[in-house]
Design a protein around this motif. Structure first.
Motif, PDB file in Angstrom:
ATOM      1  N   MET A  94       6.419 -40.675   7.632  1.00 49.55           N
ATOM      2  CA  MET A  94       5.210 -40.269   6.940  1.00 49.55           C
ATOM      3  C   MET A  94       4.638 -38.993   7.563  1.00 49.55           C
ATOM      4  SD  MET A  94       3.109 -41.111   4.558  1.00 49.55           S
ATOM      5  CE  MET A  94       1.448 -41.008   4.053  1.00 49.55           C
ATOM      6  N   PHE A  95       4.641 -38.953   8.887  1.00 52.98           N
ATOM      7  CA  PHE A  95       4.126 -37.779   9.587  1.00 52.98           C
ATOM      8  C   PHE A  95       4.961 -36.546   9.260  1.00 52.98           C
ATOM      9  CE2 PHE A  95       3.935 -35.081  13.424  1.00 52.98           C
ATOM     10  CZ  PHE A  95       2.591 -34.758  13.357  1.00 52.98           C
ATOM     11  N   ARG A  96       6.278 -36.716   9.207  1.00 50.99           N
ATOM     12  CA  ARG A  96       7.173 -35.614   8.888  1.00 50.99           C
ATOM     13  C   ARG A  96       6.924 -35.100   7.469  1.00 50.99           C
ATOM     14  NH1 ARG A  96      12.278 -37.903   9.968  1.00 50.99           N
ATOM     15  NH2 ARG A  96      11.484 -38.080  12.059  1.00 50.99           N
ATOM     16  N   TRP A  97       6.633 -36.012   6.542  1.00 55.87           N
ATOM     17  CA  TRP A  97       6.342 -35.629   5.171  1.00 55.87           C
ATOM     18  C   TRP A  97       5.066 -34.788   5.099  1.00 55.87           C
ATOM     19  CZ3 TRP A  97       2.330 -36.836   1.774  1.00 55.87           C
ATOM     20  CH2 TRP A  97       2.554 -36.477   0.451  1.00 55.87           C
ATOM     21  N   ILE A  98       4.044 -35.174   5.860  1.00 53.85           N
ATOM     22  CA  ILE A  98       2.781 -34.421   5.890  1.00 53.85           C
ATOM     23  C   ILE A  98       3.008 -33.035   6.476  1.00 53.85           C
ATOM     24  CG2 ILE A  98       0.479 -34.348   6.914  1.00 53.85           C
ATOM     25  CD1 ILE A  98       0.435 -37.420   6.631  1.00 53.85           C
ATOM     26  N   ILE A  99       3.805 -32.948   7.523  1.00 57.70           N
ATOM     27  CA  ILE A  99       4.113 -31.648   8.135  1.00 57.70           C
ATOM     28  C   ILE A  99       4.837 -30.762   7.114  1.00 57.70           C
ATOM     29  CG2 ILE A  99       5.485 -30.489   9.924  1.00 57.70           C
ATOM     30  CD1 ILE A  99       2.931 -31.799  10.957  1.00 57.70           C
ATOM     31  N   ARG A 100       5.800 -31.323   6.394  1.00 57.45           N
ATOM     32  CA  ARG A 100       6.524 -30.555   5.370  1.00 57.45           C
ATOM     33  C   ARG A 100       5.581 -30.063   4.282  1.00 57.45           C
ATOM     34  NH1 ARG A 100      11.402 -34.755   4.770  1.00 57.45           N
ATOM     35  NH2 ARG A 100      12.472 -34.225   6.696  1.00 57.45           N
ATOM     36  N   LEU A 101       4.670 -30.926   3.865  1.00 58.49           N
ATOM     37  CA  LEU A 101       3.712 -30.553   2.826  1.00 58.49           C
ATOM     38  C   LEU A 101       2.823 -29.409   3.298  1.00 58.49           C
ATOM     39  CD1 LEU A 101       2.560 -31.208   0.022  1.00 58.49           C
ATOM     40  CD2 LEU A 101       1.016 -32.817   1.164  1.00 58.49           C
ATOM     41  N   LEU A 102       2.335 -29.489   4.526  1.00 60.40           N
ATOM     42  CA  LEU A 102       1.486 -28.426   5.068  1.00 60.40           C
ATOM     43  C   LEU A 102       2.258 -27.114   5.223  1.00 60.40           C
ATOM     44  CD1 LEU A 102      -0.514 -30.477   7.732  1.00 60.40           C
ATOM     45  CD2 LEU A 102      -1.314 -29.704   5.487  1.00 60.40           C
ATOM     46  N   LEU A 103       3.497 -27.199   5.663  1.00 62.53           N
ATOM     47  CA  LEU A 103       4.319 -25.989   5.798  1.00 62.53           C
ATOM     48  C   LEU A 103       4.668 -25.386   4.440  1.00 62.53           C
ATOM     49  CD1 LEU A 103       6.699 -27.008   8.730  1.00 62.53           C
ATOM     50  CD2 LEU A 103       4.857 -25.318   8.776  1.00 62.53           C
ATOM     51  N   ASN A 104       4.920 -26.233   3.446  1.00 62.29           N
ATOM     52  CA  ASN A 104       5.172 -25.720   2.103  1.00 62.29           C
ATOM     53  C   ASN A 104       3.927 -25.045   1.533  1.00 62.29           C
ATOM     54  OD1 ASN A 104       7.918 -26.185   1.336  1.00 62.29           O
ATOM     55  ND2 ASN A 104       7.479 -28.363   1.388  1.00 62.29           N
ATOM     56  N   GLY A 105       2.755 -25.582   1.845  1.00 62.93           N
ATOM     57  CA  GLY A 105       1.515 -24.927   1.445  1.00 62.93           C
ATOM     58  C   GLY A 105       1.378 -23.557   2.085  1.00 62.93           C
ATOM     59  N   ILE A 148      12.351 -25.371   5.693  1.00 62.22           N
ATOM     60  CA  ILE A 148      11.413 -26.360   6.234  1.00 62.22           C
ATOM     61  C   ILE A 148      12.085 -27.715   6.345  1.00 62.22           C
ATOM     62  CG2 ILE A 148       9.294 -27.639   5.691  1.00 62.22           C
ATOM     63  CD1 ILE A 148       8.229 -24.952   4.515  1.00 62.22           C
ATOM     64  N   GLU A 149      12.869 -28.078   5.352  1.00 62.48           N
ATOM     65  CA  GLU A 149      13.606 -29.343   5.385  1.00 62.48           C
ATOM     66  C   GLU A 149      14.591 -29.369   6.556  1.00 62.48           C
ATOM     67  OE1 GLU A 149      14.849 -33.108   4.333  1.00 62.48           O
ATOM     68  OE2 GLU A 149      13.209 -31.989   3.418  1.00 62.48           O
ATOM     69  N   GLN A 150      15.293 -28.259   6.773  1.00 58.64           N
ATOM     70  CA  GLN A 150      16.251 -28.194   7.877  1.00 58.64           C
ATOM     71  C   GLN A 150      15.565 -28.286   9.238  1.00 58.64           C
ATOM     72  OE1 GLN A 150      19.633 -28.283   7.494  1.00 58.64           O
ATOM     73  NE2 GLN A 150      19.035 -28.609   5.365  1.00 58.64           N
ATOM     74  N   ILE A 151      14.420 -27.647   9.352  1.00 57.83           N
ATOM     75  CA  ILE A 151      13.701 -27.630  10.632  1.00 57.83           C
ATOM     76  C   ILE A 151      13.091 -28.985  10.944  1.00 57.83           C
ATOM     77  CG2 ILE A 151      11.664 -26.672  11.803  1.00 57.83           C
ATOM     78  CD1 ILE A 151      12.347 -24.016  10.344  1.00 57.83           C
ATOM     79  N   THR A 152      12.536 -29.647   9.918  1.00 55.93           N
ATOM     80  CA  THR A 152      11.807 -30.895  10.164  1.00 55.93           C
ATOM     81  C   THR A 152      12.653 -32.137   9.990  1.00 55.93           C
ATOM     82  OG1 THR A 152      11.034 -30.976   7.867  1.00 55.93           O
ATOM     83  CG2 THR A 152       9.607 -29.881   9.497  1.00 55.93           C
ATOM     84  N   SER A 153      13.921 -31.984   9.585  1.00 52.95           N
ATOM     85  CA  SER A 153      14.747 -33.176   9.390  1.00 52.95           C
ATOM     86  C   SER A 153      15.065 -33.812  10.723  1.00 52.95           C
ATOM     87  CB  SER A 153      16.016 -32.831   8.628  1.00 52.95           C
ATOM     88  OG  SER A 153      16.839 -31.991   9.405  1.00 52.95           O
ATOM     89  N   LYS A 154      15.219 -35.109  10.658  1.00 49.51           N
ATOM     90  CA  LYS A 154      15.491 -35.890  11.863  1.00 49.51           C
ATOM     91  C   LYS A 154      16.944 -35.695  12.262  1.00 49.51           C
ATOM     92  CE  LYS A 154      14.739 -40.482  13.631  1.00 49.51           C
ATOM     93  NZ  LYS A 154      14.313 -41.840  13.284  1.00 49.51           N
ATOM     94  N   SER A 155      17.173 -35.194  13.461  1.00 48.31           N
ATOM     95  CA  SER A 155      18.536 -35.020  13.950  1.00 48.31           C
ATOM     96  C   SER A 155      18.987 -36.281  14.679  1.00 48.31           C
ATOM     97  CB  SER A 155      18.620 -33.810  14.877  1.00 48.31           C
ATOM     98  OG  SER A 155      17.767 -33.984  15.984  1.00 48.31           O
ATOM     99  N   ASP A 156      20.205 -36.699  14.369  1.00 47.44           N
ATOM    100  CA  ASP A 156      20.726 -37.936  14.978  1.00 47.44           C
ATOM    101  C   ASP A 156      21.613 -37.634  16.156  1.00 47.44           C
ATOM    102  OD1 ASP A 156      19.421 -39.437  13.106  1.00 47.44           O
ATOM    103  OD2 ASP A 156      21.132 -39.491  11.740  1.00 47.44           O
TER     104      ASP A 156
END
Length: 119
Positions: free
Chosen positions: A1-12, A111-119
């Motif tokens: 959820m936190f990652r989604w909010i960060i993506r939304l703010l960065l897309n803004g 933004i998706e590449q930067i904020t995606s969870k790396s395994d």
């Protein structure tokens, strides 16, 4: 959820940057940009697959270049739905809208590449 909010703010923020780059694209503030990013995500989720289905022959004929037109349509539809987000008069600003939508897609991918969870 936190990652989604960060993506939304960065897309803004990316949408604000795009409005700074292109004179015909106007965003009245950061709140409007975040709301526009949210609505653009919904439009891309719900309407883009329908547009892609109906424009498949055009995408084949243009070797995928019609994707830019579909992007511009979803971008302009988002601007139509939100007060304070304008893309300029159609069809005069069509090329600008195509470029801005493509740039927004590129920023979204980054933004998706930067904020995606790396395994």
């Amino acid at each position: 959820m936190f990652r989604w909010i960060i993506r939304l703010l960065l897309n803004g923020a990316a949408l604000l940057f795009i409005s700074w780059l292109f004179q015909s694209i106007q965003v009245t503030g950061y709140g409007v940009a975040v709301l526009a990013a949210f609505i653009l995500g919904i439009v891309n989720t719900l309407i883009r697959p329908i547009l892609n289905f109906f424009t498949t022959p055009f995408r084949w004929l243009t070797l995928g270049l019609f994707w830019f037109v579909v992007n511009a349509i979803t971008f302009a539809l988002t601007a139509y739905l939100i007060e304070g987000f304008e893309v300029g008069p159609w069809p005069d600003s069509f090329i600008t809208t195509v470029l801005a939508a493509a740039l927004m897609s590129l920023f979204g991918w980054c933004i998706e590449q930067i904020t995606s969870k790396s395994d």
